[in-house]
Design an enzyme around this catalytic site. Structure first.
Site, PDB file in Angstrom:
ATOM      1  N   HIS A 161      14.834  14.432  94.495  1.00 40.02           N
ATOM      2  CA  HIS A 161      16.034  14.701  95.296  1.00 40.02           C
ATOM      3  C   HIS A 161      17.149  15.157  94.382  1.00 40.02           C
ATOM      4  O   HIS A 161      17.241  14.679  93.252  1.00 40.02           O
ATOM      5  CB  HIS A 161      16.460  13.427  96.051  1.00 40.02           C
ATOM      6  CG  HIS A 161      17.398  13.704  97.167  1.00 40.02           C
ATOM      7  ND1 HIS A 161      18.753  13.791  96.994  1.00 40.02           N
ATOM      8  CD2 HIS A 161      17.165  13.962  98.477  1.00 40.02           C
ATOM      9  CE1 HIS A 161      19.319  14.069  98.151  1.00 40.02           C
ATOM     10  NE2 HIS A 161      18.376  14.183  99.068  1.00 40.02           N
ATOM     11  N   ASP A 205      11.538  12.143 103.383  1.00 39.89           N
ATOM     12  CA  ASP A 205      10.488  12.918 104.043  1.00 39.89           C
ATOM     13  C   ASP A 205       9.079  12.488 103.677  1.00 39.89           C
ATOM     14  O   ASP A 205       8.115  12.950 104.279  1.00 39.89           O
ATOM     15  CB  ASP A 205      10.640  14.410 103.693  1.00 39.89           C
ATOM     16  CG  ASP A 205      11.842  14.988 104.380  1.00 39.89           C
ATOM     17  OD1 ASP A 205      12.138  14.536 105.492  1.00 39.89           O
ATOM     18  OD2 ASP A 205      12.487  15.873 103.806  1.00 39.89           O
TER      19      ASP A 205
HETATM   20  N1  CMC Z   1       7.168  17.561  92.100  1.00 42.25           N
HETATM   21  C1  CMC Z   1       7.024  17.892  90.785  1.00 42.25           C
HETATM   22  N2  CMC Z   1       8.064  18.150  89.966  1.00 42.25           N
HETATM   23  C2  CMC Z   1       9.303  18.084  90.493  1.00 42.25           C
HETATM   24  C3  CMC Z   1       9.526  17.749  91.825  1.00 42.25           C
HETATM   25  C4  CMC Z   1       8.402  17.485  92.648  1.00 42.25           C
HETATM   26  N3  CMC Z   1       8.567  17.174  93.943  1.00 42.25           N
HETATM   27  N4  CMC Z   1      10.851  17.771  92.100  1.00 42.25           N
HETATM   28  C5  CMC Z   1      11.445  18.105  90.938  1.00 42.25           C
HETATM   29  N5  CMC Z   1      10.519  18.284  89.969  1.00 42.25           N
HETATM   30  C6  CMC Z   1      10.787  18.612  88.562  1.00 42.25           C
HETATM   31  C7  CMC Z   1      11.193  20.072  88.416  1.00 42.25           C
HETATM   32  O1  CMC Z   1      10.077  20.893  88.160  1.00 42.25           O
HETATM   33  C8  CMC Z   1      12.146  20.014  87.254  1.00 42.25           C
HETATM   34  O2  CMC Z   1      11.400  19.969  86.082  1.00 42.25           O
HETATM   35  P1  CMC Z   1      11.994  20.607  84.715  1.00 42.25           P
HETATM   36  O3  CMC Z   1      13.239  19.864  84.406  1.00 42.25           O
HETATM   37  O4  CMC Z   1      10.898  20.397  83.730  1.00 42.25           O
HETATM   38  O5  CMC Z   1      12.233  22.062  85.030  1.00 42.25           O
HETATM   39  C9  CMC Z   1      12.839  18.658  87.405  1.00 42.25           C
HETATM   40  O6  CMC Z   1      11.909  17.837  88.159  1.00 42.25           O
HETATM   41  C10 CMC Z   1      14.161  18.726  88.160  1.00 42.25           C
HETATM   42  O7  CMC Z   1      13.935  19.381  89.393  1.00 42.25           O
HETATM   43  P2  CMC Z   1      14.916  20.431  90.059  1.00 42.25           P
HETATM   44  O8  CMC Z   1      14.139  21.319  90.979  1.00 42.25           O
HETATM   45  O9  CMC Z   1      15.755  21.071  89.020  1.00 42.25           O
HETATM   46  O10 CMC Z   1      15.809  19.458  90.895  1.00 42.25           O
HETATM   47  P3  CMC Z   1      16.706  19.864  92.102  1.00 42.25           P
HETATM   48  O11 CMC Z   1      17.743  18.820  92.213  1.00 42.25           O
HETATM   49  O12 CMC Z   1      17.146  21.282  91.962  1.00 42.25           O
HETATM   50  O13 CMC Z   1      15.686  19.827  93.355  1.00 42.25           O
HETATM   51  C11 CMC Z   1      14.443  19.099  95.206  1.00 42.25           C
HETATM   52  C12 CMC Z   1      15.609  18.779  94.249  1.00 42.25           C
HETATM   53  C13 CMC Z   1      14.495  18.104  96.371  1.00 42.25           C
HETATM   54  C14 CMC Z   1      14.605  20.509  95.788  1.00 42.25           C
HETATM   55  C15 CMC Z   1      13.109  18.975  94.444  1.00 42.25           C
HETATM   56  O14 CMC Z   1      12.958  17.670  93.933  1.00 42.25           O
HETATM   57  C16 CMC Z   1      11.899  19.352  95.312  1.00 42.25           C
HETATM   58  O15 CMC Z   1      11.585  20.526  95.444  1.00 42.25           O
HETATM   59  N6  CMC Z   1      11.238  18.321  95.953  1.00 42.25           N
HETATM   60  C17 CMC Z   1      10.156  18.620  96.867  1.00 42.25           C
HETATM   61  C18 CMC Z   1      10.739  19.017  98.215  1.00 42.25           C
HETATM   62  C19 CMC Z   1      11.334  17.856  98.971  1.00 42.25           C
HETATM   63  O16 CMC Z   1      10.730  16.797  99.067  1.00 42.25           O
HETATM   64  N7  CMC Z   1      12.523  18.069  99.560  1.00 42.25           N
HETATM   65  C20 CMC Z   1      13.176  17.088 100.428  1.00 42.25           C
HETATM   66  C21 CMC Z   1      14.487  16.629  99.905  1.00 42.25           C
HETATM   67  S1  CMC Z   1      15.036  15.174 100.831  1.00 42.25           S
HETATM   68  C22 CMC Z   1      15.311  15.746 102.437  1.00 42.25           C
HETATM   69  C23 CMC Z   1      16.504  16.601 102.562  1.00 42.25           C
HETATM   70  O17 CMC Z   1      17.619  16.112 102.318  1.00 42.25           O
HETATM   71  O18 CMC Z   1      16.353  17.777 102.886  1.00 42.25           O
END
Ligand code: CMC
Length: 428
Positions: free
Chosen positions: A306, A363
């Protein structure tokens, strides 16, 4: 003037930036005058360090796993309150008295029907249309049907539009479902609760009476509470940005629905269940964990991670408990729940997830519950939109009532060509 100032030195110039303090949470550097004073913008794609507004609605402490609505912890609201009460709280700032809650519930129940002509509008969609596509279209179209509540300068019209949106979303979502399965639309039954009425409009048929199962009604109501608001997330920021131009509330909420649809946001519940189905049995989990860690593989553990929570999402805790309640009430035992529990256990022991502070989010378990209740995966995000509407509407109202509100207009770091002369096509 703020008591505390931060100092920024840039290009031999030193300026003071006021440091603002909220009631709780990190301090905020006020950079509103930065461009005027230095000629430079800030660069923050994804807004990881940027506050876009002042808000008194919802507070999240992502490190501690805290979520408060108007100060009340989400766990207490989910356990002890109702979606109607939480809606009142978000819209009005305080918990209602018994009479206020009865009045509010009655008002919402009086707005549950849709303009009859809207049912014709549905019939223009393909039968296999995704419910979110229908929701975007129908909610945007409400502005063509309810002209008497689109004047955003009139507080009374804003209130009526807010009530209409909260009241009509269950009808709109249920009709999207009915249309996709080829069953007749059901009119609302205002003798039922907000959530009971939604379940009946979704799963009932005109040929027989529908009995609302109290445990399912309670679980569904709780799921709505868990999704009601979540501070300045992508879809809420979209609603605010759309609203900042003076667009009518129905158009703004349609914009929020469009943003929510994406798999990184509200679409994650659908994606999480699809992922659990793909994984299938617990013995396959290590393979998928390895894939999630592989930088060359686009696969991510859906329902994990998240932007704000770097600890357990407090909504996921309640959600996990609710799975068991629904399974007990419906006497189902979906092996995917065991897969989900095992996946969580293994991921939380893995250094990759520990170091990156990736925990299950709201989720991760919601899909398992919704599927047990009988919703197809395509409806999951529509349910999120239904519940989040009250948060969007409350945030939109807060913004419109804020005298400091101006149109949202970010700047950019331009990397395109510098000025050059046009060359006629025959000379290129
Ligand atoms: N599985 C594997 N690796 C992950 C995941 C995951 N679900 N989420 C983040 N990472 C890694 C990502 O690859 C990155 O690695 P690095 O630093 O080596 O590049 C690191 O963790 C930080 O991730 P980020 O994408 O920079 O973090 P963010 O804050 O931009 O993204 C997120 C947050 C929710 C989009 C992401 O965690 C994700 O895509 N999760 C899966 C989708 C999901 O479950 N979304 C629902 C969010 S809660 C409901 C809502 O409010 O909508």
């Amino acid at each position: 003037m703020a008591d505390k100032q931060a100092t920024l030195t840039y290009n031999d110039k030193t300026i003071d930036l006021p440091v603002l303090e909220g009631s709780v949470g990190p301090e905020v550097l006020d950079i509103r005058k930065l461009y005027g004073q230095t000629g430079a913008f800030t660069y923050d794609p994804g807004y990881k360090s940027t506050g876009s507004c002042e808000s008194a609605l919802t507070y999240i402490d992502g490190d501690e796993g805290v979520l408060l609505h108007r100060g009340y912890p989400i766990g207490q609201l989910a356990e002890q309150s109702s979606f109607m009460e939480v809606s009142y709280l978000l819209l009005n700032g305080e918990l209602p008295s018994k009479d206020e809650l009865d009045d509010f519930t009655y008002t919402i129940s009086r707005h549950t029907m849709l303009h009859e002509q809207l049912s014709t509008f549905y019939r223009g969609f393909r039968r296999d249309a995704h419910p979110m596509a229908i929701m975007c279209g129908v909610v945007g179209a409400l502005s063509a049907f309810y002209h008497d509540s689109t004047d955003i300068s009139d507080p009374e019209q804003r209130k009526i539009a807010s009530h209409r949106l909260v009241a009509k979303m269950p009808t709109i979502a249920a009709m999207a479902y009915k249309y996709s399965v080829g069953q007749p639309f059901l009119y609302p039954d205002n003798s039922l609760s907000y959530t009971g009425n939604f379940l009946r409009m979704t799963f009932g048929v005109p040929a027989e009476p529908y009995e609302v199962v109290p445990a399912v009604e309670k679980a569904m109501d709780r799921i709505f509470i868990l999704h009601a608001d979540h501070e300045q997330n992508a879809s809420t920021s979209t609603v605010r940005l759309a609203g900042s131009s003076g667009a009518n509330p129905f158009a703004c909420i349609a914009a929020g629905i469009a943003c929510l649809w994406g798999p990184a946001h509200g679409g994650a519940n659908e994606a999480a269940l699809n992922m659990l189905r793909e994984i299938g049995t617990p013995d396959k989990i290590p393979h998928y964990i390895e894939r999630a860690k592989d930088k060359n593989d686009p696969f991510r553990l859906m329902g994990f991670g998240h932007r704000v929570y770097k600890n357990y999402d407090p909504r996921a805790t309640v959600m996990q408990k609710t799975v068991r309640e629904v399974f007990d009430a419906l006497k189902v035992n979906d092996p995917l729940f065991e897969t989900a529990l095992r996946l969580e256990e293994l991921a939380l022991q893995d250094d990759y997830f520990i170091e990156k502070k990736l925990f299950p989010n709201v989720d991760f378990y919601s899909g398992v519950i919704l599927s047990a209740i009988g919703f197809p995966t395509t409806m999951f995000t529509a349910l999120f939109a239904l519940a989040r509407t009250v948060g969007w509407v409350a945030q939109w109202n807060e913004m419109i009532s804020d005298p400091a509100q101006v149109i949202g207009r970010p700047r950019q770091l331009y990397t395109g060509p510098t000025q050059r002369d046009y060359v006629p096509v025959g000379q290129r």
